[in-house]
Design an enzyme around this catalytic site. Structure first.
Site, short mmCIF file in Angstrom:
data_model
loop_
_atom_site.label_atom_id
_atom_site.label_comp_id
_atom_site.label_asym_id
_atom_site.label_seq_id
_atom_site.Cartn_x
_atom_site.Cartn_y
_atom_site.Cartn_z
N GLU A 71 -0.84 -8.15 5.54
CA GLU A 71 -0.56 -8.34 6.98
C GLU A 71 -1.85 -8.27 7.80
OE1 GLU A 71 -0.26 -5.67 5.35
OE2 GLU A 71 -0.61 -3.91 6.58
N ARG A 100 -2.23 7.30 -6.33
CA ARG A 100 -2.62 7.22 -4.91
C ARG A 100 -4.12 7.34 -4.77
NH1 ARG A 100 -0.04 11.64 -1.44
NH2 ARG A 100 -1.07 10.42 0.18
N CYS A 118 0.83 -1.21 0.00
CA CYS A 118 0.00 0.00 0.00
C CYS A 118 0.87 1.27 0.00
CB CYS A 118 -1.00 -0.06 1.16
SG CYS A 118 -2.44 0.96 0.84
N HIS A 149 -3.21 -4.99 1.79
CA HIS A 149 -2.55 -5.23 3.09
C HIS A 149 -2.54 -6.72 3.46
CE1 HIS A 149 -2.32 -1.08 4.89
NE2 HIS A 149 -3.16 -0.85 3.90
N1 GLN Z 1 -3.68 6.46 0.92
C1 GLN Z 1 -2.37 6.20 1.50
C2 GLN Z 1 -1.28 6.98 0.80
O1 GLN Z 1 -1.50 7.60 -0.16
C3 GLN Z 1 -2.07 4.71 1.44
C4 GLN Z 1 -3.07 3.95 2.26
C5 GLN Z 1 -2.52 2.73 2.91
O2 GLN Z 1 -1.32 2.51 3.00
N2 GLN Z 1 -3.42 1.93 3.44
O3 GLN Z 1 -0.20 6.98 1.25
#
Ligand code: GLN
Length: 197
Positions: free
Chosen positions: A179, A104, A78, A177
């Site tokens: 994890e 993003r 992420c 994610h």
């Molecule tokens: N929206 C976050 C970012 O731009 C990432 C979100 C996440 O890691 N769950 O950094």
């Protein structure tokens, strides 16, 4: 084997717990001196602008870049995937190691957070018998991979073809994610990359 987990901000304790469940020591990394003697690094999810700024102030960005270029395994989940990208169409501190363009917060507010079953054929190399079992992926204000360079292997897509997992040699990126949840196959996949090296 010792795996570092970048612990500046975000979901680092969850990665360390999952590694522990697999019998692997996960070490919290905050300073460049802690990178020695690690076999690879996980950059967790969180807020990539915060992780990037802190990485700059702790002097981590350049050492991590150099280690990644030398073939040291790094996995970004992420926000960590955002940190690995070479292009995010905006200006914030990045490692820029992977030849991918990332958007993003690619899912609108309505779907801030969702779960999805993914087909990930590459995970069959880890557990051949689980080949047909989907990976339940948790997305939280997730990014998407919009473009991959020719050296990048696409590992998973959503139903609309959006790319959500990819590998380029020693570098692994997942928009979700792994994890969070109980499926340890992506962690095992990364550990296999570390062992290969
Ligand atoms: N929206 C976050 C970012 O731009 C990432 C979100 C996440 O890691 N769950 O950094």
């Amino acid at each position: 084997m010792r795996i570092g987990v970048l612990s500046l901000q975000g979901a680092f304790t969850e990665h360390i717990a999952m590694l522990r469940g697999l019998g692997v020591e996960g070490t919290e990394v905050r300073l460049p001196g802690q990178l020695k003697e690690l076999d690879g690094l996980i950059i967790p999810g969180g807020e990539s602008t915060a992780i990037g700024k802190l990485a700059v102030s702790y002097g981590l960005l350049e050492p991590l870049r150099q280690m990644g270029r030398k073939g040291w395994p790094i996995w970004g989940t992420c926000a960590g995937m955002i940190m690995l990208a070479s292009d995010i169409g905006g200006d914030q501190p990045l490692l820029g190691l992977m030849d991918i363009s990332v958007q993003r917060n690619a899912f609108g507010r309505q779907v801030d957070s969702f779960e999805m079953d993914l087909s990930v054929p590459a995970l069959a190399s880890i557990e051949p018998e689980s080949q047909l079992v989907a990976f339940r992926a948790v997305f939280i204000r997730a990014p998407l991979i919009q473009r991959v360079g020719s050296g990048v292997e696409i590992l998973a897509r959503l139903d609309d073809d959006a790319i959500v997992a990819a590998r380029e040699g020693n570098l692994l990126a997942t928009a979700f994610h792994p994890e969070l949840g109980s499926d340890v196959r992506f962690h095992k996949y990364f550990l296999a990359m570390v062992r290969e090296r």
